[in-house]
Design a protein around this motif. Structure first.
Motif, short mmCIF file in Angstrom:
data_model
loop_
_atom_site.label_atom_id
_atom_site.label_comp_id
_atom_site.label_asym_id
_atom_site.label_seq_id
_atom_site.Cartn_x
_atom_site.Cartn_y
_atom_site.Cartn_z
N GLU A 291 0.82 -1.15 0.06
CA GLU A 291 -0.12 -0.06 0.06
C GLU A 291 0.92 1.21 0.02
OE1 GLU A 291 -3.82 -2.13 2.47
OE2 GLU A 291 -2.24 -0.61 3.53
N GLN A 292 1.92 1.32 0.72
CA GLN A 292 2.81 2.43 1.01
C GLN A 292 3.64 2.54 -0.46
OE1 GLN A 292 5.41 3.41 4.15
NE2 GLN A 292 7.09 2.71 2.63
N GLU A 293 3.90 1.53 -1.12
CA GLU A 293 4.47 1.41 -2.46
C GLU A 293 3.71 2.00 -3.50
OE1 GLU A 293 7.86 -2.18 -1.83
OE2 GLU A 293 6.20 -2.69 -2.83
N TYR A 294 2.42 1.74 -3.38
CA TYR A 294 1.58 1.95 -4.45
C TYR A 294 1.24 3.66 -4.30
CZ TYR A 294 -2.82 1.97 -7.21
OH TYR A 294 -3.85 2.29 -8.15
N ARG A 295 1.19 4.41 -3.19
CA ARG A 295 1.33 5.79 -2.82
C ARG A 295 2.34 6.37 -3.52
NH1 ARG A 295 0.60 4.23 2.74
NH2 ARG A 295 -1.37 3.63 2.83
N VAL A 296 3.41 5.85 -3.21
CA VAL A 296 4.78 6.39 -3.71
C VAL A 296 4.74 6.29 -5.26
CG1 VAL A 296 7.27 6.14 -3.84
CG2 VAL A 296 6.12 6.11 -1.51
N GLY A 344 -6.42 9.22 -0.74
CA GLY A 344 -7.87 9.07 -0.57
C GLY A 344 -8.63 7.91 -1.36
N ASP A 345 -9.45 8.18 -2.10
CA ASP A 345 -10.29 7.06 -2.82
C ASP A 345 -9.45 6.29 -3.76
OD1 ASP A 345 -10.22 8.87 -4.80
OD2 ASP A 345 -12.38 9.12 -4.87
N ARG A 346 -8.40 6.50 -3.84
CA ARG A 346 -7.46 5.84 -4.79
C ARG A 346 -6.39 4.88 -4.08
NH1 ARG A 346 -4.39 8.62 -9.98
NH2 ARG A 346 -4.84 6.68 -10.46
#
Length: 357
Positions: A291-296, A344-346
Motif C-alpha cells: 500500500e505504501q509502495e502504491y502511494r509512492v 484518498g479514494d485511490r
C-alpha cells in the motif's frame, strides 16, 4: 485455464500446465526476458487462486522461458507510453500485480521459484515472496529502480528492510545486480541449485514433496561479496540522510567511494524516497508495504524523473538522464514526505482485503 482476466494477456505470454501434482507457470516472453505485463499478472492471479483450492495440485513451480532469465521486471516501455498518454493503465497494472505478490506471500502450498538468470524488479515480486526460492550460478537479481528514477516496489522495500544490517539499503540505493550468494545473504532466496540441474529438479517436483526434492539437488553457494563488505556498508548506511550516506562512503574511500559515485548518478528524488521507504516500512505487513509502495509509485508517475529515467535507459538509450532536481541537496524533506501522503479514494486496500478473506 487462465481465469476471467486471461483475455487481457496474449495466451502464449504465460503458460499454465499440471504435471503430476505440480502446477507449472511459465512466463513466455523470452524476447523480452519475460517482462511482466498487466495481462500476465492477472492471468497468474486467477490461475494461482484456482490451484490454491485444487486438491490435485500439491505445489506450484514458476519459471521463465528461454535462457536469459526468470523475469526482467515490469514492461517499462508500456509504462512509459502510458505516462506519455496520461493514462491509468500503469496504476491498474500495479494494483493487480501487488495483489499477486500478496497471494504468493501467503500461498497455502509450496511455491517454488526458479530464479535463474535475470530476476529484476517485478521478477523479484513473483519469486522472492514464495516459500521455496532457488537461485543458480547464473542468477543476476536486483531492484534497479533508482536508475530509472523510481523506487523498489512489489514488496521489495519490505524484503530489503529485513536484510542483514544495512545491506538492503545499499542494494536499494545502488540498484546493484546481485549474485546468487548475495541474494541468499540478503534473504531473497533459500537454496542454491546449479542451473544444469533445474530440469531434473522440475521433474522430481511433479511427484515428490517439494522440500525433499529440493534438498536432493541443493548445494553450497559461493561466498557473498556483500557479506564481506558488511562492516563499511553498515557504518555508512546507518544514517537516515542520503547526503550523509554519500559523504560517509567517500570518507571510507576505495570501493565505497565508487559506490558513492554510483548513487550520485541516480535520481536524487528516487534515492531519497527509496531510503525513506525502507525506514518507514519496518514492522509493516507485506500488504501494508505494498500500500505504501502504491502511494509512492503513483506520485512518481506524476513526476518528471520516472519518465526521464526510462527515456534515457530504455527508449533513447543515451544513458544521460536530466534529473529534476539534479542533486540530493535540492530534494527537500517536504518533497520526500509528499510521496507518502494518503491517496484518498485511490488507496490500495490490500490490508482490508486480506482481513476479509
Amino acid at each position: 485455464m487462465a481465469g476471467k482476466h486471461s483475455s487481457d494477456a496474449t495466451p502464449s505470454e504465460v503458460l499454465f500446465e499440471r504435471r503430476g501434482t505440480l502446477g507449472i507457470v511459465t512466463l513466455n516472453r523470452p524476447q523480452a526476458v519475460n517482462a511482466l505485463t498487466a495481462g500476465m499478472a492477472a492471468a497468474m492471479l486467477d490461475q494461482l487462486s484456482l490451484w490454491a483450492d485444487d486438491d490435485a495440485v500439491a505445489a506450484v513451480l514458476v519459471r521463465g522461458a528461454g535462457d536469459r532469465g526468470l523475469c526482467a521486471g515490469g514492461d517499462i516501455v508500456a509504462i512509459y507510453r502510458d505516462m506519455l498518454g496520461g493514462g491509468d493503465a500503469t496504476a491498474e497494472f500495479w494494483a493487480g500485480e501487488y495483489r499477486l505478490n500478496s497471494l504468493i506471500s501467503g500461498y497455502p502450498k509450496p511455491y517454488v521459484a526458479f530464479m535463474d538468470g535475470l530476476v529484476l524488479g517485478g521478477g523479484v515480486g513473483i519469486s522472492a515472496h514464495g516459500s521455496v526460492r532457488i537461485v543458480t550460478e547464473r542468477t543476476r537479481m536486483g531492484m534497479p529502480e533508482t536508475t530509472i528514477g523510481f523506487v523498489p516496489d512489489v514488496g521489495g522495500t519490505l524484503l530489503l528492510s529485513r536484510s542483514p544490517g544495512e545491506s538492503g539499503t545499499h542494494a536499494a540505493l545502488t540498484g546493484a545486480h546481485l549474485s546468487a550468494a548475495d541474494a541468499l545473504f540478503l534473504g531473497f532466496a533459500d537454496h542454491f541449485v546449479p542451473s544444469a540441474k533445474l530440469a531434473e529438479l522440475a521433474g522430481a517436483l511433479e511427484n515428490e514433496p517439494a522440500a525433499a526434492a529440493v534438498a536432493r539437488f541443493a548445494g553450497e553457494a559461493p561466498p557473498s561479496v556483500l557479506a564481506a563488505q558488511q562492516e563499511w556498508i553498515d557504518a555508512c548506511y546507518s544514517s537516515d540522510d542520503a547526503g550523509e550516506i554519500v559523504r560517509r562512503l567517500r570518507a571510507v574511500g576505495g570501493e565505497a567511494s565508487e559506490v558513492a559515485d554510483i548513487i550520485d548518478a541516480k535520481s536524487p528524488t528516487a534515492v531519497k524516497v527509496a531510503l525513506e521507504s525502507l525506514r518507514r516500512v519496518r514492522g509493516l505487513s507485506l500488504e501494508e508495504a505494498l500500500e505504501q509502495e502504491y502511494r509512492v509509485g503513483l506520485r512518481f508517475l506524476a513526476g518528471p524523473d520516472f519518465r526521464e529515467g526510462i527515456r534515457a535507459q530504455v527508449v533513447d538509450k543515451d544513458r544521460n538522464p536530466h534529473w529534476q532536481p539534479a542533486t540530493l541537496a535540492e530534494v527537500s524533506r517536504d518533497d520526500v514526505e509528499s510521496y507518502f501522503a494518503p491517496l484518498g479514494d485511490r488507496e490500495l486496500m490490500l490490508s482490508k482485503e486480506r482481513d476479509n478473506v
